[in-house]
Design an enzyme around this catalytic site. Structure first.
Site, PDB file in Angstrom:
ATOM      1  N   ASP A  37       0.354  -1.289  -0.122  1.00 26.89           N
ATOM      2  CA  ASP A  37       0.322  -0.497   0.272  1.00 26.89           C
ATOM      3  C   ASP A  37       0.879   1.401   0.569  1.00 26.89           C
ATOM      4  O   ASP A  37       1.858   1.156   1.037  1.00 26.89           O
ATOM      5  CB  ASP A  37      -0.571  -0.030   1.019  1.00 26.89           C
ATOM      6  CG  ASP A  37      -1.664   1.240   1.451  1.00 26.89           C
ATOM      7  OD1 ASP A  37      -3.338  -0.116   1.536  1.00 26.89           O
ATOM      8  OD2 ASP A  37      -2.271   1.920   1.078  1.00 26.89           O
ATOM      9  N   ASP A  62       3.977   2.869  -4.506  1.00 24.62           N
ATOM     10  CA  ASP A  62       2.971   3.372  -5.199  1.00 24.62           C
ATOM     11  C   ASP A  62       2.121   2.123  -6.075  1.00 24.62           C
ATOM     12  O   ASP A  62       3.154   1.469  -6.387  1.00 24.62           O
ATOM     13  CB  ASP A  62       3.479   4.278  -6.133  1.00 24.62           C
ATOM     14  CG  ASP A  62       2.494   4.358  -7.169  1.00 24.62           C
ATOM     15  OD1 ASP A  62       1.012   3.780  -6.592  1.00 24.62           O
ATOM     16  OD2 ASP A  62       2.172   5.715  -7.167  1.00 24.62           O
ATOM     17  N   ASN A  89      -6.255  -4.560  -5.839  1.00 23.16           N
ATOM     18  CA  ASN A  89      -6.846  -4.339  -5.714  1.00 23.16           C
ATOM     19  C   ASN A  89      -6.981  -3.017  -5.248  1.00 23.16           C
ATOM     20  O   ASN A  89      -7.878  -2.036  -4.777  1.00 23.16           O
ATOM     21  CB  ASN A  89      -7.513  -5.217  -3.782  1.00 23.16           C
ATOM     22  CG  ASN A  89      -8.417  -4.198  -2.528  1.00 23.16           C
ATOM     23  OD1 ASN A  89      -9.482  -3.965  -2.987  1.00 23.16           O
ATOM     24  ND2 ASN A  89      -7.580  -3.939  -1.696  1.00 23.16           N
ATOM     25  N   TYR A 153     -14.331   7.219 -11.982  1.00 21.28           N
ATOM     26  CA  TYR A 153     -13.384   5.753 -11.421  1.00 21.28           C
ATOM     27  C   TYR A 153     -15.019   4.861 -12.029  1.00 21.28           C
ATOM     28  O   TYR A 153     -14.065   3.863 -12.010  1.00 21.28           O
ATOM     29  CB  TYR A 153     -14.269   6.004  -9.749  1.00 21.28           C
ATOM     30  CG  TYR A 153     -14.689   4.516  -8.831  1.00 21.28           C
ATOM     31  CD1 TYR A 153     -13.336   5.056  -8.353  1.00 21.28           C
ATOM     32  CD2 TYR A 153     -15.893   3.697  -8.640  1.00 21.28           C
ATOM     33  CE1 TYR A 153     -13.064   3.874  -7.266  1.00 21.28           C
ATOM     34  CE2 TYR A 153     -15.925   3.337  -7.988  1.00 21.28           C
ATOM     35  CZ  TYR A 153     -14.461   2.883  -7.531  1.00 21.28           C
ATOM     36  OH  TYR A 153     -14.779   2.201  -6.671  1.00 21.28           O
ATOM     37  N   LYS A 157     -13.662   1.251 -13.718  1.00 19.54           N
ATOM     38  CA  LYS A 157     -13.683   0.496 -13.157  1.00 19.54           C
ATOM     39  C   LYS A 157     -14.248  -0.918 -14.118  1.00 19.54           C
ATOM     40  O   LYS A 157     -14.401  -1.895 -14.519  1.00 19.54           O
ATOM     41  CB  LYS A 157     -14.636   0.162 -11.822  1.00 19.54           C
ATOM     42  CG  LYS A 157     -13.993   1.308 -10.773  1.00 19.54           C
ATOM     43  CD  LYS A 157     -12.902   0.070 -10.018  1.00 19.54           C
ATOM     44  CE  LYS A 157     -12.626   0.109  -8.642  1.00 19.54           C
ATOM     45  NZ  LYS A 157     -10.942  -0.381  -7.971  1.00 19.54           N
ATOM     46  N   THR A 188     -15.453   1.399   4.554  1.00 21.47           N
ATOM     47  CA  THR A 188     -14.130   1.026   4.678  1.00 21.47           C
ATOM     48  C   THR A 188     -13.505   2.319   4.812  1.00 21.47           C
ATOM     49  O   THR A 188     -13.936   3.588   4.089  1.00 21.47           O
ATOM     50  CB  THR A 188     -13.870   0.509   3.318  1.00 21.47           C
ATOM     51  OG1 THR A 188     -13.794   1.332   2.216  1.00 21.47           O
ATOM     52  CG2 THR A 188     -14.184  -0.728   3.103  1.00 21.47           C
TER      53      THR A 188
HETATM   54  N1  LIG Z   1     -15.794   0.042  -0.187  1.00 24.67           N
HETATM   55  C1  LIG Z   1     -16.379   0.343  -1.149  1.00 24.67           C
HETATM   56  O1  LIG Z   1     -18.147   0.378  -0.960  1.00 24.67           O
HETATM   57  C2  LIG Z   1     -16.253  -0.086  -2.400  1.00 24.67           C
HETATM   58  C3  LIG Z   1     -17.155  -0.175  -3.701  1.00 24.67           C
HETATM   59  C4  LIG Z   1     -16.795  -0.952  -4.804  1.00 24.67           C
HETATM   60  C5  LIG Z   1     -15.506  -0.874  -4.668  1.00 24.67           C
HETATM   61  N2  LIG Z   1     -14.913  -0.656  -4.098  1.00 24.67           N
HETATM   62  C6  LIG Z   1     -13.185  -0.929  -4.164  1.00 24.67           C
HETATM   63  O2  LIG Z   1     -12.433  -1.850  -3.711  1.00 24.67           O
HETATM   64  C7  LIG Z   1     -10.809  -1.480  -3.479  1.00 24.67           C
HETATM   65  C8  LIG Z   1     -10.779  -1.174  -2.075  1.00 24.67           C
HETATM   66  O3  LIG Z   1     -11.409  -0.361  -1.415  1.00 24.67           O
HETATM   67  P1  LIG Z   1     -11.661  -0.147   0.405  1.00 24.67           P
HETATM   68  O4  LIG Z   1     -12.565  -0.033   0.173  1.00 24.67           O
HETATM   69  O5  LIG Z   1     -11.384  -1.456   0.843  1.00 24.67           O
HETATM   70  O6  LIG Z   1     -10.862   1.304   0.823  1.00 24.67           O
HETATM   71  P2  LIG Z   1      -9.825   2.074   0.772  1.00 24.67           P
HETATM   72  O7  LIG Z   1      -9.402   3.082   0.711  1.00 24.67           O
HETATM   73  O8  LIG Z   1      -9.224   1.241   2.535  1.00 24.67           O
HETATM   74  O9  LIG Z   1      -8.638   0.463   0.760  1.00 24.67           O
HETATM   75  C9  LIG Z   1      -7.945   1.322  -0.623  1.00 24.67           C
HETATM   76  C10 LIG Z   1      -5.976   1.129  -0.221  1.00 24.67           C
HETATM   77  O10 LIG Z   1      -5.493   1.617  -1.456  1.00 24.67           O
HETATM   78  C11 LIG Z   1      -4.145   2.172  -1.084  1.00 24.67           C
HETATM   79  N3  LIG Z   1      -3.916   3.367  -2.159  1.00 24.67           N
HETATM   80  C12 LIG Z   1      -4.076   3.757  -3.393  1.00 24.67           C
HETATM   81  N4  LIG Z   1      -3.755   4.034  -3.944  1.00 24.67           N
HETATM   82  C13 LIG Z   1      -2.414   3.124  -4.011  1.00 24.67           C
HETATM   83  C14 LIG Z   1      -1.526   3.135  -5.136  1.00 24.67           C
HETATM   84  N5  LIG Z   1      -1.418   4.122  -5.873  1.00 24.67           N
HETATM   85  N6  LIG Z   1      -0.574   2.531  -4.100  1.00 24.67           N
HETATM   86  C15 LIG Z   1      -0.826   1.312  -3.425  1.00 24.67           C
HETATM   87  N7  LIG Z   1      -1.904   1.407  -1.919  1.00 24.67           N
HETATM   88  C16 LIG Z   1      -2.915   2.832  -3.075  1.00 24.67           C
HETATM   89  C17 LIG Z   1      -5.027   3.181  -0.596  1.00 24.67           C
HETATM   90  O11 LIG Z   1      -3.737   3.844   0.054  1.00 24.67           O
HETATM   91  C18 LIG Z   1      -6.368   2.445   0.602  1.00 24.67           C
HETATM   92  O12 LIG Z   1      -5.735   1.537   1.734  1.00 24.67           O
HETATM   93  C19 LIG Z   1     -10.635  -0.158  -3.738  1.00 24.67           C
HETATM   94  O13 LIG Z   1     -10.303  -0.791  -5.429  1.00 24.67           O
HETATM   95  C20 LIG Z   1     -11.845   0.025  -4.331  1.00 24.67           C
HETATM   96  O14 LIG Z   1     -12.630   1.132  -5.711  1.00 24.67           O
HETATM   97  C21 LIG Z   1     -14.852   0.025  -2.449  1.00 24.67           C
END
Ligand SMILES: NC(=O)c1ccc[n+]([C@@H]2O[C@H](COP(=O)([O-])OP(=O)(O)OC[C@H]3O[C@@H](n4cnc5c(N)ncnc54)[C@H](O)[C@@H]3O)[C@@H](O)[C@H]2O)c1
Length: 260
Positions: A37, A62, A89, A153, A157, A188
């Site tokens: 992360d 990154d 993810n 976004y 996706k 989250t």
């Molecule tokens: N929470 C929701 O409702 C939801 C719904 C659909 C999809 N998602 C997807 O689920 C995945 C996880 O998201 P989440 O909801 O757990 O939120 P989250 O923000 O906790 O997790 C995303 C993580 O990605 C990390 N990140 C972002 N850019 C990065 C990079 N360039 N390099 C390394 N790490 C990076 C962030 O620091 C974070 O820890 C994401 O792809 C998000 O789009 C989430």
């Protein structure tokens, strides 16, 4: 639940949310995990797993850069010499509101992290994966249709969904499976502003009311789906994106009067 003993998994975007929950569940079920992360708090994810008796290494990087992907692949090889599971993810929303004036650089940053990120992770990990390996990408219901996320976004996706399908074809005959999950609304850090705002107004009960299960989801509920897709139980599942959304994507936007 499947036994992942002897397997190594890489999980990107694992400082919290879905990534952390999945890393913990994989480790609970025997996998060695490399969690990556941008945020230093990914070290806490690894510490939680080690405290529970599991095997975990954190990489702060990154994940959407060539160097970042090479770093977490190298870390996995250093730890165990193998990669069995890749959960691509990491993602950002780029802001929760739909805007018609998003600057190009902001649009491209969402594309870079959400779409290029899984690609570089897969490209770097694939040469180390053998038949039986499994790749899972996090898409979103926002990538299936309009209305569930901001424009860049949602477009990114949708790209992840096609990346899964295109790679399933490109991997023909190699015995490596690639699938995706499309979460709906999950509690989250990404959705914390929405949850916080609803709680502040005493409207927590309104969250998730648009889906047939009428609630938001928890990261562990997505993690369970990821584990299934990563496991031999899903051995004939290829190129699919599994919605984990309380039924949101199953319906048209009509109010079913008969079920109220
Ligand atoms: N929470 C929701 O409702 C939801 C719904 C659909 C999809 N998602 C997807 O689920 C995945 C996880 O998201 P989440 O909801 O757990 O939120 P989250 O923000 O906790 O997790 C995303 C993580 O990605 C990390 N990140 C972002 N850019 C990065 C990079 N360039 N390099 C390394 N790490 C990076 C962030 O620091 C974070 O820890 C994401 O792809 C998000 O789009 C989430």
């Amino acid at each position: 639940m499947q036994d992942f003993t002897g397997k190594t998994a890489i999980i990107t975007g694992a400082a919290g949310g879905i990534g952390r929950a999945t890393a913990r569940l994989l480790a609970e079920n025997g996998a060695s995990v490399v969690v990556a992360d941008l945020q230093d708090s990914v070290e806490d994810t690894a510490a939680l797993i080690r405290d529970a008796g599991g095997h975990a290494r954190a990489v702060v990087t990154d994940c959407a850069t060539d160097a970042g992907a090479k770093a977490f692949v190298a870390a996995a090889l250093e730890e165990t010499g193998r990669i069995d599971i890749l959960f691509a993810n990491a993602g950002i929303t780029g802001g929760l509101l739909p805007r018609l004036d998003t600057p190009s650089e902001d649009f491209m940053e969402v594309m870079r992290i959400n779409l290029l990120g899984p690609w570089v992770a897969i490209r770097e990990a694939l040469p180390q994966m053998k038949a039986g390996g499994a790749i899972i990408c996090t898409a979103s219901v926002a990538g299936l249709r309009a209305g569930a996320g901001p424009i860049p976004y949602s477009a990114s996706k949708a790209g992840v969904i096609n990346l899964v399908q295109s790679l399933a074809m490109a991997l023909s005959g190699r015995g490596i499976r690639i699938n995706g999950v499309a979460p709906g609304l999950i509690e989250t850090p990404m959705t914390a502003p929405l949850y916080d705002a609803a709680r502040a107004k005493g409207r927590e009960g309104k969250i998730g009311q648009l889906n047939p299960l009428r609630r938001g989801g928890q990261p562990e509920e997505v993690a369970e789906a990821v584990l299934w897709l990563a496991s031999d139980a899903a051995s004939y599942v290829q190129g699919q994106v599994l919605s984990v959304d309380g039924g949101l994507s199953a319906q048209l936007p009509f109010t079913p009067k008969w079920s109220s």
